[in-house]
Design a protein around this motif. Sequence first.
Motif, PDB file in Angstrom:
ATOM      1  N   ALA A  96      -3.722   2.899  -5.075  1.00  0.00           N
ATOM      2  CA  ALA A  96      -2.696   2.958  -4.030  1.00  0.00           C
ATOM      3  C   ALA A  96      -2.236   1.572  -3.607  1.00  0.00           C
ATOM      4  CB  ALA A  96      -3.233   3.713  -2.814  1.00  0.00           C
ATOM      5  N   ILE A  97      -2.958   0.528  -4.028  1.00  0.00           N
ATOM      6  CA  ILE A  97      -2.647  -0.837  -3.596  1.00  0.00           C
ATOM      7  C   ILE A  97      -2.215  -1.670  -4.800  1.00  0.00           C
ATOM      8  CG2 ILE A  97      -3.465  -2.853  -2.328  1.00  0.00           C
ATOM      9  CD1 ILE A  97      -5.638  -1.188  -1.107  1.00  0.00           C
ATOM     10  N   ILE A 100      -6.333   7.992  -0.148  1.00  0.00           N
ATOM     11  CA  ILE A 100      -7.183   9.132   0.212  1.00  0.00           C
ATOM     12  C   ILE A 100      -8.170   8.764   1.327  1.00  0.00           C
ATOM     13  CG2 ILE A 100      -6.964  10.287  -2.037  1.00  0.00           C
ATOM     14  CD1 ILE A 100      -9.730   9.051  -2.771  1.00  0.00           C
ATOM     15  N   SER A 101      -7.924   7.643   1.994  1.00  0.00           N
ATOM     16  CA  SER A 101      -8.668   7.279   3.212  1.00  0.00           C
ATOM     17  C   SER A 101     -10.150   7.014   2.976  1.00  0.00           C
ATOM     18  CB  SER A 101      -8.511   8.366   4.286  1.00  0.00           C
ATOM     19  OG  SER A 101      -7.142   8.650   4.518  1.00  0.00           O
ATOM     20  N   CYS A 102     -10.483   6.476   1.819  1.00  0.00           N
ATOM     21  CA  CYS A 102     -11.904   6.263   1.531  1.00  0.00           C
ATOM     22  C   CYS A 102     -12.470   5.035   2.242  1.00  0.00           C
ATOM     23  CB  CYS A 102     -12.131   6.135   0.024  1.00  0.00           C
ATOM     24  SG  CYS A 102     -11.526   4.586  -0.680  1.00  0.00           S
ATOM     25  N   GLY A 103     -11.613   4.083   2.579  1.00  0.00           N
ATOM     26  CA  GLY A 103     -12.059   2.886   3.291  1.00  0.00           C
ATOM     27  C   GLY A 103     -12.598   1.779   2.408  1.00  0.00           C
ATOM     28  N   LEU A 158      -7.785   1.075   8.609  1.00  0.00           N
ATOM     29  CA  LEU A 158      -7.304   2.443   8.485  1.00  0.00           C
ATOM     30  C   LEU A 158      -6.491   2.744   9.737  1.00  0.00           C
ATOM     31  CD1 LEU A 158     -10.357   4.370   6.957  1.00  0.00           C
ATOM     32  CD2 LEU A 158      -8.441   3.250   5.791  1.00  0.00           C
ATOM     33  N   SER A 212      -4.771   3.425   4.742  1.00  0.00           N
ATOM     34  CA  SER A 212      -4.915   1.976   4.713  1.00  0.00           C
ATOM     35  C   SER A 212      -3.630   1.278   5.148  1.00  0.00           C
ATOM     36  CB  SER A 212      -5.273   1.529   3.294  1.00  0.00           C
ATOM     37  OG  SER A 212      -5.395   0.129   3.247  1.00  0.00           O
ATOM     38  N   CYS A 223      -9.673   0.126  -5.130  1.00  0.00           N
ATOM     39  CA  CYS A 223      -9.018   1.390  -4.763  1.00  0.00           C
ATOM     40  C   CYS A 223      -9.156   2.413  -5.902  1.00  0.00           C
ATOM     41  CB  CYS A 223      -7.546   1.167  -4.439  1.00  0.00           C
ATOM     42  SG  CYS A 223      -6.714   2.717  -3.991  1.00  0.00           S
ATOM     43  N   PRO A 224      -9.777   3.560  -5.617  1.00  0.00           N
ATOM     44  CA  PRO A 224     -10.030   4.531  -6.688  1.00  0.00           C
ATOM     45  C   PRO A 224      -8.783   5.283  -7.144  1.00  0.00           C
ATOM     46  CG  PRO A 224     -10.749   5.427  -4.585  1.00  0.00           C
ATOM     47  CD  PRO A 224     -10.345   3.998  -4.327  1.00  0.00           C
ATOM     48  N   VAL A 225      -7.718   5.217  -6.349  1.00  0.00           N
ATOM     49  CA  VAL A 225      -6.502   5.971  -6.716  1.00  0.00           C
ATOM     50  C   VAL A 225      -5.307   5.045  -6.969  1.00  0.00           C
ATOM     51  CG1 VAL A 225      -7.217   8.112  -5.607  1.00  0.00           C
ATOM     52  CG2 VAL A 225      -6.003   6.372  -4.259  1.00  0.00           C
ATOM     53  N   CYS A 275     -11.126  -0.342   0.474  1.00  0.00           N
ATOM     54  CA  CYS A 275     -10.352  -1.585   0.577  1.00  0.00           C
ATOM     55  C   CYS A 275     -10.663  -2.339   1.864  1.00  0.00           C
ATOM     56  CB  CYS A 275      -8.862  -1.292   0.475  1.00  0.00           C
ATOM     57  SG  CYS A 275      -8.267  -0.098   1.695  1.00  0.00           S
ATOM     58  N   ILE A 335       0.847  -1.200   0.000  1.00  0.00           N
ATOM     59  CA  ILE A 335       0.000   0.000   0.000  1.00  0.00           C
ATOM     60  C   ILE A 335       0.879   1.245   0.000  1.00  0.00           C
ATOM     61  CG2 ILE A 335      -1.765   1.295   1.273  1.00  0.00           C
ATOM     62  CD1 ILE A 335      -2.350  -1.546   2.669  1.00  0.00           C
TER      63      ILE A 335
HETATM   64  S1  SF4 Z   1      -5.884   2.309  -0.185  1.00  0.00           S
HETATM   65 FE1  SF4 Z   1      -7.325   3.015  -1.777  1.00  0.00          FE
HETATM   66  S2  SF4 Z   1      -9.288   1.932  -1.310  1.00  0.00           S
HETATM   67 FE2  SF4 Z   1      -7.971   1.803   0.529  1.00  0.00          FE
HETATM   68  S3  SF4 Z   1      -8.611   3.570   1.846  1.00  0.00           S
HETATM   69 FE3  SF4 Z   1      -6.824   4.208   0.579  1.00  0.00          FE
HETATM   70  S4  SF4 Z   1      -7.740   5.187  -1.258  1.00  0.00           S
HETATM   71 FE4  SF4 Z   1      -9.380   3.963  -0.289  1.00  0.00          FE
END
Ligand code: SF4
Length: 111
Positions: A65-66, A22-25, A38, A44, A61-63, A27, A16
């Motif tokens: 990051a994983i 962006i902390s969307c949760g 988180l 994450s 994951c929308p960005v 994942c 990760i």
């Molecule tokens: S790793 Fe991606 S999906 Fe998971 S909290 Fe961060 S932005 Fe959201």
Amino acid sequence: MLAMASELVNYQRVVIDQDTCISCGACVAACPYQALELDENGKSRLIWEMCKDDFSCVAVCPVKAIHKTSEAPSDFKSKKGWYRFGKSLTDAEKAAFEEWRSKFGVSAEPV
Ligand code: SF4
């Protein structure tokens, strides 16, 4: 216990990039093994021994990051903070962990 250790070796897990997260949760919600959380900064974090290569997190994951560990950029694998252990590892599990780190070139230490 040996069987469990060899099972642990077989999973490649995920890396990760908390700087991109962006902390969307998404994942955390997507993982069927509760292997993601988180952290105290809302980023994450992987709980290492819980991951069983489902990879739903990579897809949601929308960005982006994983990454699957085998596909993760090497600079992500040296950053601090993105994984921890959920429990104390046995000696066999520690050996599996070291094999994983060596195999995938993960230089970051667990939190
Ligand atoms: S790793 Fe991606 S999906 Fe998971 S909290 Fe961060 S932005 Fe959201």
